[in-house]
Design a protein around this motif. Structure first.
Motif, PDB file in Angstrom:
ATOM      1  N   ASP A   1       0.818  -1.212   0.000  1.00 29.20           N
ATOM      2  CA  ASP A   1       0.000   0.000   0.000  1.00 29.20           C
ATOM      3  C   ASP A   1       0.850   1.260   0.000  1.00 29.20           C
ATOM      4  O   ASP A   1       0.486   2.265  -0.606  1.00 29.20           O
ATOM      5  CB  ASP A   1      -0.925   0.015   1.228  1.00 29.20           C
ATOM      6  N   LYS A   2       1.983   1.205   0.688  1.00 30.62           N
ATOM      7  CA  LYS A   2       2.838   2.391   0.797  1.00 30.62           C
ATOM      8  C   LYS A   2       3.503   2.676  -0.538  1.00 30.62           C
ATOM      9  O   LYS A   2       4.014   1.779  -1.207  1.00 30.62           O
ATOM     10  CB  LYS A   2       3.894   2.159   1.878  1.00 30.62           C
TER      11      LYS A   2
ATOM     12  N   MET B   1      13.743  -4.647  -5.920  1.00 31.85           N
ATOM     13  CA  MET B   1      13.427  -4.932  -4.521  1.00 31.85           C
ATOM     14  C   MET B   1      12.900  -3.690  -3.800  1.00 31.85           C
ATOM     15  O   MET B   1      12.046  -3.799  -2.913  1.00 31.85           O
ATOM     16  CB  MET B   1      14.653  -5.514  -3.823  1.00 31.85           C
ATOM     17  N   LEU B   2      13.367  -2.514  -4.188  1.00 34.28           N
ATOM     18  CA  LEU B   2      12.803  -1.286  -3.628  1.00 34.28           C
ATOM     19  C   LEU B   2      11.353  -1.116  -4.061  1.00 34.28           C
ATOM     20  O   LEU B   2      10.498  -0.701  -3.268  1.00 34.28           O
ATOM     21  CB  LEU B   2      13.627  -0.072  -4.077  1.00 34.28           C
ATOM     22  N   ASP B   3      11.085  -1.432  -5.311  1.00 38.20           N
ATOM     23  CA  ASP B   3       9.705  -1.334  -5.816  1.00 38.20           C
ATOM     24  C   ASP B   3       8.776  -2.242  -5.022  1.00 38.20           C
ATOM     25  O   ASP B   3       7.627  -1.881  -4.732  1.00 38.20           O
ATOM     26  CB  ASP B   3       9.679  -1.691  -7.305  1.00 38.20           C
ATOM     27  N   MET B   4       9.262  -3.405  -4.635  1.00 36.91           N
ATOM     28  CA  MET B   4       8.452  -4.333  -3.827  1.00 36.91           C
ATOM     29  C   MET B   4       8.152  -3.747  -2.447  1.00 36.91           C
ATOM     30  O   MET B   4       7.192  -4.149  -1.795  1.00 36.91           O
ATOM     31  CB  MET B   4       9.180  -5.672  -3.710  1.00 36.91           C
TER      32      MET B   4
ATOM     33  N   GLU C   1       9.872  11.222   7.592  1.00 37.43           N
ATOM     34  CA  GLU C   1       9.477   9.828   7.824  1.00 37.43           C
ATOM     35  C   GLU C   1       9.714   8.987   6.571  1.00 37.43           C
ATOM     36  O   GLU C   1      10.197   7.854   6.653  1.00 37.43           O
ATOM     37  CB  GLU C   1       8.004   9.768   8.235  1.00 37.43           C
ATOM     38  N   ASP C   2       9.376   9.553   5.412  1.00 34.60           N
ATOM     39  CA  ASP C   2       9.611   8.842   4.156  1.00 34.60           C
ATOM     40  C   ASP C   2      11.086   8.558   3.953  1.00 34.60           C
ATOM     41  O   ASP C   2      11.478   7.445   3.582  1.00 34.60           O
ATOM     42  CB  ASP C   2       9.096   9.666   2.969  1.00 34.60           C
TER      43      ASP C   2
END
Length: 398
Positions: free
Chosen positions: A2-3, A312-315, A362-363
């Motif tokens: 979701d993020k 992997m970042l996209d996941m 936070e991001d």
């Protein structure tokens, strides 16, 4: 997942709601052809004039010096090809840098096949052009210097004013690809002695498919697209009225918010850089530490492949890139990273993260934590990393 954290704003940006709202009437209500004579068309003509004036004001230019295009690549092609055609009686030599966007480099390659000569000036380890080498490259036949304002991959801001001064001193035209810098940095074409400047709408929360080329009065270059009298006989084709209106609105907002927006981006960019460089070993920041775009961070991680990191970042809901979106899918390492001296194996492990004003602290902390985990995981599967650690341990034991 979701993020979703979007950190690929150098590739493209979301169109602002206010920009979309400004554009909508010109699709369905004010849809006239600006070249026609009735009132419906006059409304469109006035809208184009307003956007042209907004953009000109942002550069300290005259509205008559702004010519709308379909984007930054067309503007770059127009500046280089038409200059060569118009000034070939004076000379056939162009100077550019080795780290330009492919819209410039590939155009230079095209021109080389058609009788023009190009000098590609080196940059230093931070991506800054070597001014001495640039000036030394000037010949009696040099007609154009084209150097980008800021690099799209590593974010390094070039000494544009000094380059402009060199060009002016030698009576040579100066073009800059400002696609990444426009809307992020204050630009005054007179202060920087810029004769031509390219920009694109979708890099500053405007629509895709619209850009402009600034051409200083007195620069005698002809049309690039033929077939009509639009853009004061210099760029044929029915104007993209909604795109032009949206671009103008995006520029208006970008100029009003630039100071506050970029200050926030710099603060978060530096947090991102400091954490990653400090907390992930065998990591290199690419580009100048301070002379860089407010929203750009580019890293190389040893012992990993950039493509695996991106997937992997996209996941994990994070959108980044390994370099220019225009070379996505290429197996070759970035020409920019090779030009600043990185070996192939390190250049392959690159990650570009480009921020927007919507990104929060936070991001950034979430992204850094995920990058740390993924890099550690990828290195744990790397025979090269394992061999490196063993060799280092053996040396320490000697």
């Amino acid at each position: 997942m979701d993020k979703k954290i979007y950190l690929d704003n150098a590739a493209t940006t979301p169109t602002r709601p206010a920009v979309v709202e400004a554009m909508l009437p010109y699709f369905t209500e004010f849809y006239g052809n600006p070249s026609s004579v009735y009132e419906l068309s006059n409304v469109c003509k006035k809208a184009i004039v307003n956007s042209r004036e907004t953009i000109a004001k942002s550069l300290g230019a005259d509205a008559a010096e702004i010519y709308f295009t379909a984007g930054g690549s067309e503007a770059d092609n127009w500046a280089l090809i038409s200059t060569c055609e118009a000034y070939k009686a004076k000379g056939n030599h162009i100077i550019t840098s080795k780290i330009e966007h492919h819209a410039v480099l590939h155009t230079c390659e095209y021109l080389e096949k058609n009788g023009f000569e190009v000098t590609y000036v080196d940059v230093d380890e931070n991506g800054l052009i070597k001014l001495g080498e640039l000036e030394a490259a000037i010949r009696p036949t040099t007609i154009l210097i084209s150097v980008m304002f800021a690099n799209n991959e590593i974010g390094t801001i070039q000494p544009i004013k000094e380059i402009g001064e060199i060009a002016k001193k030698h009576d040579i035209l100066f073009h800059t690809d400002a696609v990444q810098a426009y809307g992020q940095l204050p630009i005054n074409v007179d202060e920087y002695h810029i004769d031509m400047l390219s920009a694109s709408g979708h890099k500053l929360n405007g629509p895709k498919g619209i850009g402009f080329l600034y051409i200083r009065k007195g620069v005698k270059i002809g049309s690039y697209i033929h077939g009509g009298a639009q853009e004061r006989h210099r760029r044929a084709g029915t104007e993209n009225v909604p795109g032009i209106v949206g671009f103008g609105k995006a520029v208006e907002i970008a100029m009003e918010t630039m100071k506050e927006r970029t200050e926030k981006e710099v603060e978060l960019r530096d947090l991102l850089i400091n954490r990653i460089v400090k907390e992930i070993p065998y990591t290199r920041l690419n580009g100048h530490r301070t002379k860089r775009l407010p929203n750009n961070a580019n890293f190389s991680f040893q012992f990993i492949e950039g493509e695996s990191l991106l997937i992997m970042l996209d996941m994990q809901g994070i959108c980044g890139s390994s370099g220019s979106a225009c070379t996505s899918g290429s197996l070759d390492p970035s020409h920019v990273l090779l030009s600043i001296g990185l070996p192939h194996e390190i250049a392959h492990g690159s990650l570009r993260l480009t921020l927007s004003e919507d990104i929060t602290e936070e991001d950034i902390n979430y992204v850094v934590d995920r990058v740390k985990e993924i890099v550690e995981r990828l290195r744990s599967m790397s025979p090269l990393y394992e061999d490196y650690l063993k060799n280092n341990q053996n040396r320490n034991n000697v």
